[in-house]
Design an enzyme around this catalytic site. Structure first.
Site, PDB file in Angstrom:
ATOM      1  N   THR A  98      31.090  36.020  34.911  1.00  0.00           N
ATOM      2  CA  THR A  98      31.744  34.711  34.841  1.00  0.00           C
ATOM      3  C   THR A  98      30.745  33.604  35.200  1.00  0.00           C
ATOM      4  OG1 THR A  98      33.784  35.779  35.494  1.00  0.00           O
ATOM      5  CG2 THR A  98      33.764  33.392  35.649  1.00  0.00           C
ATOM      6  N   GLU A 113      41.605  34.601  43.572  1.00  0.00           N
ATOM      7  CA  GLU A 113      40.611  34.183  42.578  1.00  0.00           C
ATOM      8  C   GLU A 113      39.379  33.577  43.261  1.00  0.00           C
ATOM      9  OE1 GLU A 113      41.378  35.844  40.203  1.00  0.00           O
ATOM     10  OE2 GLU A 113      41.940  34.555  38.548  1.00  0.00           O
TER      11      GLU A 113
HETATM   12  P1  ADP Z   1      38.400  39.370  35.169  1.00  0.00           P
HETATM   13  O1  ADP Z   1      37.394  38.601  34.351  1.00  0.00           O
HETATM   14  O2  ADP Z   1      38.850  40.623  34.490  1.00  0.00           O
HETATM   15  O3  ADP Z   1      39.535  38.521  35.636  1.00  0.00           O
HETATM   16  P2  ADP Z   1      37.079  38.820  37.533  1.00  0.00           P
HETATM   17  O4  ADP Z   1      35.635  38.627  37.220  1.00  0.00           O
HETATM   18  O5  ADP Z   1      37.958  37.628  37.696  1.00  0.00           O
HETATM   19  O6  ADP Z   1      37.690  39.835  36.456  1.00  0.00           O
HETATM   20  O7  ADP Z   1      37.256  39.602  38.899  1.00  0.00           O
HETATM   21  C1  ADP Z   1      36.561  40.731  39.180  1.00  0.00           C
HETATM   22  C2  ADP Z   1      35.889  40.612  40.560  1.00  0.00           C
HETATM   23  O8  ADP Z   1      36.863  40.613  41.605  1.00  0.00           O
HETATM   24  C3  ADP Z   1      34.994  41.800  40.795  1.00  0.00           C
HETATM   25  O9  ADP Z   1      33.833  41.350  41.476  1.00  0.00           O
HETATM   26  C4  ADP Z   1      35.823  42.693  41.703  1.00  0.00           C
HETATM   27  O10 ADP Z   1      35.028  43.514  42.530  1.00  0.00           O
HETATM   28  C5  ADP Z   1      36.608  41.687  42.533  1.00  0.00           C
HETATM   29  N1  ADP Z   1      37.895  42.246  43.025  1.00  0.00           N
HETATM   30  C6  ADP Z   1      38.282  42.363  44.304  1.00  0.00           C
HETATM   31  N2  ADP Z   1      39.517  42.910  44.385  1.00  0.00           N
HETATM   32  C7  ADP Z   1      39.915  43.164  43.115  1.00  0.00           C
HETATM   33  C8  ADP Z   1      41.103  43.732  42.560  1.00  0.00           C
HETATM   34  N3  ADP Z   1      42.103  44.175  43.313  1.00  0.00           N
HETATM   35  N4  ADP Z   1      41.177  43.808  41.226  1.00  0.00           N
HETATM   36  C9  ADP Z   1      40.162  43.369  40.455  1.00  0.00           C
HETATM   37  N5  ADP Z   1      39.012  42.840  40.909  1.00  0.00           N
HETATM   38  C10 ADP Z   1      38.888  42.723  42.252  1.00  0.00           C
END
Ligand code: ADP
Length: 307
Positions: A181, A128
């Site tokens: 975010t 995260e």
């Molecule tokens: P969500 O709101 O769906 O949790 P996030 O904003 O927390 O999505 O996370 C997405 C970010 O994390 C993007 O910038 C993405 O490129 C990066 N990222 C890196 N590896 C992954 C992965 N395995 N799965 C999802 N996002 C990833």
């Protein structure tokens, strides 16, 4: 055991009054990952299906979380990982959290389970940190423990696993728009008026009590957010209408999932959850933005082994 295939669930964080402390896991949407032991030290991502994400392990949350675990053991072990992404990044239903939680769960299993779930949360939080710059625990806790989880404290890390009422169902709409975010965080004020804080912690206590006693009316009375939703809702087209329609279709409550753009509703029983899905679908058809709608039981197990 040299190889496992796992399901890593999507998760809803915040859950209205539980801003930054509560989360729950979904049952019908999640990523699948295949992890096998390898002679090559460290983590190698061999394939990513469904999304355009970095294959380089240290740039992917799968690697960031997995290496945090391996470093804690000072381990020379090696793993190859295939990721099948069903959860779009930036959806607000824990895309990065599913990958991070899946990675540490599977590596831990293949190493003979040296760590407990709270310790795995600590490693998954490093994923995260890579995804959004902050090592937040609400989505990864729900993904690893399943059901509803409370992040009571970060220092020391204290995750409380809460009971899930048997007839509780979630409806989630994921509008195909991007809400960053960081932008969503920026809208939050640094201080909270005392009268709002009092209402908020009254509702958190009420919601947790309702989960323990399966008191659906109490759950419904408690699903209100006086802190994040009033300022963040503007980022999601049609949010107020979706909320109104889901409540009139019988939902117990409705709010922003994570920092959006997904919106969740909780209902008693599958039929009502499906009625809510139909109602909010109509709102988005009229707005003219593409969307996905999911109806799901709450996943009480968290990350699970498929084979
Ligand atoms: P969500 O709101 O769906 O949790 P996030 O904003 O927390 O999505 O996370 C997405 C970010 O994390 C993007 O910038 C993405 O490129 C990066 N990222 C890196 N590896 C992954 C992965 N395995 N799965 C999802 N996002 C990833």
């Amino acid at each position: 055991m040299n190889q496992i295939k796992i399901f890593a669930p999507a998760t809803v964080a915040n859950v209205s009054c539980g801003f930054d402390v509560l989360g729950f896991a979904l049952d019908t949407i999640g990523d699948e990952m295949c992890i096998r032991k390898s002679d090559k030290k460290g983590i190698t991502i061999t394939k990513i299906e469904g999304c355009n994400l970095p294959l380089e392990a240290k740039k992917n949350v799968v690697g960031a979380a997995g290496y945090a675990l391996l470093d804690a053991l000072d381990s020379d072990a090696g793993f190859e990982i295939e990721i099948c992404k069903n959860i779009k990044p930036g959806s607000g239903i824990g895309s990065s959290a599913a990958s991070a939680a899946g990675s540490v769960f599977a590596i831990n299993k293949l190493l003979g389970a040296p760590f407990n779930k709270t310790e795995l949360v600590r490693f998954a939080m490093e994923g995260e940190r890579l995804a959004c710059g902050a090592a937040i625990a609400d989505n990864v806790s729900a993904a690893l423990f399943g059901g509803f989880t409370l992040v009571r404290s970060y220092n020391p890390l204290d995750i409380v696993s809460l009971p899930t009422p048997s007839e509780l169902y979630a409806t989630v709409i994921h509008p195909q728009i991007e809400v960053k975010t960081a932008a969503s965080r920026k809208l939050l004020k640094a201080t909270v008026p005392l009268k709002d804080a009092i209402k908020q912690w009254g509702n958190v206590g009420g919601l947790i009590s309702g989960l323990y006693t399966e008191d659906y009316d109490l759950i419904s009375r408690s699903l209100h957010d006086y802190i994040a939703e009033p300022v963040r809702a503007v980022l999601i087209p049609g949010f107020d209408k979706v909320k109104r329609e889901s409540l009139s279709a019988g939902a117990l409550g409705c709010g922003i999932s994570g920092s959006g753009p997904s919106i969740f509703a909780l209902s008693k029983g599958l039929e009502r959850a499906q009625n809510v899905a139909n109602a909010i679908q109509k709102v988005y058809q009229n707005i003219g933005i593409d969307f996905y709608v999911y109806v799901s039981k709450i996943n009480t197990q968290g990350v699970k082994i498929i084979s």
